[in-house]
Design a protein around this motif. Structure first.
Motif, PDB file in Angstrom:
ATOM      1  N   ALA A  76      -4.734  -6.346  17.371  1.00 35.09           N
ATOM      2  CA  ALA A  76      -3.947  -5.340  17.480  1.00 35.09           C
ATOM      3  C   ALA A  76      -2.840  -5.081  16.391  1.00 35.09           C
ATOM      4  O   ALA A  76      -2.849  -3.774  15.749  1.00 35.09           O
ATOM      5  CB  ALA A  76      -3.215  -5.127  18.778  1.00 35.09           C
ATOM      6  N   PHE A  77      -2.396  -5.971  15.847  1.00 39.81           N
ATOM      7  CA  PHE A  77      -1.463  -5.938  14.739  1.00 39.81           C
ATOM      8  C   PHE A  77      -2.049  -5.739  13.357  1.00 39.81           C
ATOM      9  O   PHE A  77      -1.751  -4.773  12.817  1.00 39.81           O
ATOM     10  CB  PHE A  77      -0.553  -7.164  14.795  1.00 39.81           C
ATOM     11  N   PHE A  78      -3.192  -6.398  13.320  1.00 36.93           N
ATOM     12  CA  PHE A  78      -3.931  -6.360  12.247  1.00 36.93           C
ATOM     13  C   PHE A  78      -4.581  -4.810  11.886  1.00 36.93           C
ATOM     14  O   PHE A  78      -4.267  -4.210  10.996  1.00 36.93           O
ATOM     15  CB  PHE A  78      -5.236  -7.059  12.195  1.00 36.93           C
ATOM     16  N   GLU A  79      -5.077  -4.136  12.984  1.00 36.60           N
ATOM     17  CA  GLU A  79      -5.456  -2.764  13.124  1.00 36.60           C
ATOM     18  C   GLU A  79      -4.459  -1.785  12.891  1.00 36.60           C
ATOM     19  O   GLU A  79      -4.772  -0.812  12.435  1.00 36.60           O
ATOM     20  CB  GLU A  79      -6.401  -2.531  14.605  1.00 36.60           C
ATOM     21  N   ALA A  80      -3.398  -2.161  13.488  1.00 39.09           N
ATOM     22  CA  ALA A  80      -2.137  -1.139  13.380  1.00 39.09           C
ATOM     23  C   ALA A  80      -1.323  -1.132  12.193  1.00 39.09           C
ATOM     24  O   ALA A  80      -0.940  -0.050  11.632  1.00 39.09           O
ATOM     25  CB  ALA A  80      -1.091  -1.446  14.723  1.00 39.09           C
ATOM     26  N   VAL A  81      -1.317  -2.439  11.510  1.00 31.35           N
ATOM     27  CA  VAL A  81      -0.347  -2.493  10.385  1.00 31.35           C
ATOM     28  C   VAL A  81      -0.882  -3.032   9.230  1.00 31.35           C
ATOM     29  O   VAL A  81      -1.008  -2.298   8.154  1.00 31.35           O
ATOM     30  CB  VAL A  81       0.797  -3.569  10.630  1.00 31.35           C
ATOM     31  N   ASP A  86      -4.015  -2.472   3.736  1.00 27.94           N
ATOM     32  CA  ASP A  86      -5.125  -2.920   2.769  1.00 27.94           C
ATOM     33  C   ASP A  86      -5.880  -1.561   2.395  1.00 27.94           C
ATOM     34  O   ASP A  86      -6.223  -1.965   1.198  1.00 27.94           O
ATOM     35  CB  ASP A  86      -5.874  -3.847   3.451  1.00 27.94           C
ATOM     36  N   GLU A  87      -6.028  -0.862   3.167  1.00 30.44           N
ATOM     37  CA  GLU A  87      -6.805   0.321   2.786  1.00 30.44           C
ATOM     38  C   GLU A  87      -6.180   1.003   1.791  1.00 30.44           C
ATOM     39  O   GLU A  87      -6.704   1.526   0.760  1.00 30.44           O
ATOM     40  CB  GLU A  87      -7.264   1.342   3.882  1.00 30.44           C
ATOM     41  N   ALA A  88      -4.839   1.348   1.914  1.00 34.08           N
ATOM     42  CA  ALA A  88      -3.989   2.266   0.923  1.00 34.08           C
ATOM     43  C   ALA A  88      -4.071   1.353  -0.568  1.00 34.08           C
ATOM     44  O   ALA A  88      -4.321   1.877  -1.562  1.00 34.08           O
ATOM     45  CB  ALA A  88      -2.576   2.435   1.460  1.00 34.08           C
ATOM     46  N   VAL A  89      -3.841   0.096  -0.476  1.00 27.57           N
ATOM     47  CA  VAL A  89      -3.856  -0.637  -1.623  1.00 27.57           C
ATOM     48  C   VAL A  89      -5.130  -0.481  -2.297  1.00 27.57           C
ATOM     49  O   VAL A  89      -5.187  -0.485  -3.572  1.00 27.57           O
ATOM     50  CB  VAL A  89      -3.466  -2.263  -1.226  1.00 27.57           C
ATOM     51  N   ASN A  90      -6.149  -0.750  -1.901  1.00 27.09           N
ATOM     52  CA  ASN A  90      -7.444  -0.516  -2.505  1.00 27.09           C
ATOM     53  C   ASN A  90      -7.630   0.891  -2.924  1.00 27.09           C
ATOM     54  O   ASN A  90      -8.356   0.784  -4.091  1.00 27.09           O
ATOM     55  CB  ASN A  90      -8.732  -0.731  -1.486  1.00 27.09           C
ATOM     56  N   ARG A  91      -7.424   1.884  -2.143  1.00 31.14           N
ATOM     57  CA  ARG A  91      -7.350   3.271  -2.912  1.00 31.14           C
ATOM     58  C   ARG A  91      -6.430   3.320  -4.228  1.00 31.14           C
ATOM     59  O   ARG A  91      -6.834   3.888  -5.201  1.00 31.14           O
ATOM     60  CB  ARG A  91      -6.961   4.291  -1.832  1.00 31.14           C
ATOM     61  N   LEU A  92      -5.405   2.571  -4.007  1.00 29.39           N
ATOM     62  CA  LEU A  92      -4.324   2.801  -5.187  1.00 29.39           C
ATOM     63  C   LEU A  92      -4.867   2.084  -6.194  1.00 29.39           C
ATOM     64  O   LEU A  92      -4.807   2.433  -7.395  1.00 29.39           O
ATOM     65  CB  LEU A  92      -2.858   2.296  -4.867  1.00 29.39           C
ATOM     66  N   THR A  93      -5.440   0.787  -6.261  1.00 32.62           N
ATOM     67  CA  THR A  93      -6.079   0.067  -7.257  1.00 32.62           C
ATOM     68  C   THR A  93      -7.238   0.748  -7.938  1.00 32.62           C
ATOM     69  O   THR A  93      -7.325   0.764  -9.205  1.00 32.62           O
ATOM     70  CB  THR A  93      -6.744  -1.284  -6.623  1.00 32.62           C
ATOM     71  N   VAL A  94      -8.049   1.405  -6.977  1.00 25.85           N
ATOM     72  CA  VAL A  94      -9.064   2.313  -7.821  1.00 25.85           C
ATOM     73  C   VAL A  94      -8.580   3.377  -8.713  1.00 25.85           C
ATOM     74  O   VAL A  94      -9.215   3.654  -9.867  1.00 25.85           O
ATOM     75  CB  VAL A  94     -10.142   2.995  -6.598  1.00 25.85           C
ATOM     76  N   ARG A  95      -7.456   4.028  -8.231  1.00 25.46           N
ATOM     77  CA  ARG A  95      -6.876   5.118  -8.933  1.00 25.46           C
ATOM     78  C   ARG A  95      -6.424   4.783 -10.084  1.00 25.46           C
ATOM     79  O   ARG A  95      -6.200   4.985 -11.099  1.00 25.46           O
ATOM     80  CB  ARG A  95      -6.010   5.839  -8.172  1.00 25.46           C
ATOM     81  N   GLU A  96      -5.544   3.465  -9.818  1.00 23.35           N
ATOM     82  CA  GLU A  96      -4.923   2.546 -11.181  1.00 23.35           C
ATOM     83  C   GLU A  96      -6.199   2.237 -12.162  1.00 23.35           C
ATOM     84  O   GLU A  96      -5.673   2.497 -13.536  1.00 23.35           O
ATOM     85  CB  GLU A  96      -4.220   1.547 -10.887  1.00 23.35           C
ATOM     86  N   VAL A  97      -7.263   1.750 -11.687  1.00 22.35           N
ATOM     87  CA  VAL A  97      -8.291   1.322 -12.794  1.00 22.35           C
ATOM     88  C   VAL A  97      -8.980   2.525 -13.531  1.00 22.35           C
ATOM     89  O   VAL A  97      -8.958   2.641 -14.830  1.00 22.35           O
ATOM     90  CB  VAL A  97      -9.396   0.567 -11.968  1.00 22.35           C
ATOM     91  N   ALA A  98      -8.863   3.583 -12.645  1.00 28.79           N
ATOM     92  CA  ALA A  98      -9.488   4.862 -13.460  1.00 28.79           C
ATOM     93  C   ALA A  98      -8.366   5.312 -14.381  1.00 28.79           C
ATOM     94  O   ALA A  98      -8.629   5.701 -15.376  1.00 28.79           O
ATOM     95  CB  ALA A  98      -9.703   5.967 -12.231  1.00 28.79           C
ATOM     96  N   THR A  99      -7.057   5.420 -13.883  1.00 30.21           N
ATOM     97  CA  THR A  99      -5.978   5.692 -14.919  1.00 30.21           C
ATOM     98  C   THR A  99      -6.146   5.067 -16.242  1.00 30.21           C
ATOM     99  O   THR A  99      -5.878   5.396 -17.344  1.00 30.21           O
ATOM    100  CB  THR A  99      -4.748   5.909 -14.119  1.00 30.21           C
TER     101      THR A  99
END
Length: 180
Positions: A76-81, A86-99
């Motif tokens: 429950a904690f993993f799914e909620a927090v 992790d998903e947000a960091v992954n999206r940010l990392t992809v954008r940072e690499v592209a930038t």
């Protein structure tokens, strides 16, 4: 992430706030140790508690999540927090690499000597004697793509406008003519 009618909503999923909170609280209650009420700890237990508190500061979110969820991955904690972070960091990392690729491509046209001179300020008489570096000029050029951005750059009432007028020593208008 937004909260609306007891729902946690982000770009990828929708969850019930009360169910999420209940799941996390249940995981914490079931899996984190509790001290007996009113019991006085021995000196050995106090030392051990002090060491644990110190080590708890160094626990990363993965270890903490694993511990709160009782050793279960995906609790429950993993799914909620943890998972949304992790998903947000992954999206940010992809954008940072592209930038980074775009920035590298944009600056690839300059040789090493030009790159070193990017931060050297020069007086520009056409701008009322403002002293700007080539890098600052590029930033201004990139930010004047539409009328609103140009307005922010030339309006003395904005932070950018005040900065430019202060650098030039000129006394420009307090507010651009088009603004009320």
């Amino acid at each position: 992430m937004a909260l609306r009618w007891n729902k946690l909503i982000d770009a990828h999923r929708e969850r019930s706030l009360s169910e999420t909170v209940e799941g996390v609280v249940k995981a914490i209650d079931e899996n984190l140790p509790k001290n007996a009420p009113g019991r006085v700890a021995t000196s050995k237990e106090e030392r051990r508690t002090g060491v644990r508190q110190f080590l708890n500061l160094s626990l990363n979110l993965n270890a903490l999540s694993h511990r709160i969820d009782g050793g279960e991955h995906g609790g429950a904690f993993f799914e909620a927090v943890k998972k949304p972070i992790d998903e947000a960091v992954n999206r940010l990392t992809v954008r940072e690499v592209a930038t980074a690729k775009k920035v590298k491509q944009a600056f690839s046209r300059y040789n090493k000597k030009e790159l070193r001179s990017m931060n050297v300020s020069k007086v520009i008489p056409e701008l009322g004697g403002v002293s700007l570096s080539k890098l600052e000029i590029l930033v201004i050029a990139l930010n004047t793509g539409n009328a609103d951005n140009l307005q922010r750059l030339t309006d003395r009432a904005t932070e950018i406008g005040r900065f430019l007028y202060a650098r030039s020593g000129a006394s420009g208008p307090q507010q651009s003519p088009g603004r009320a």
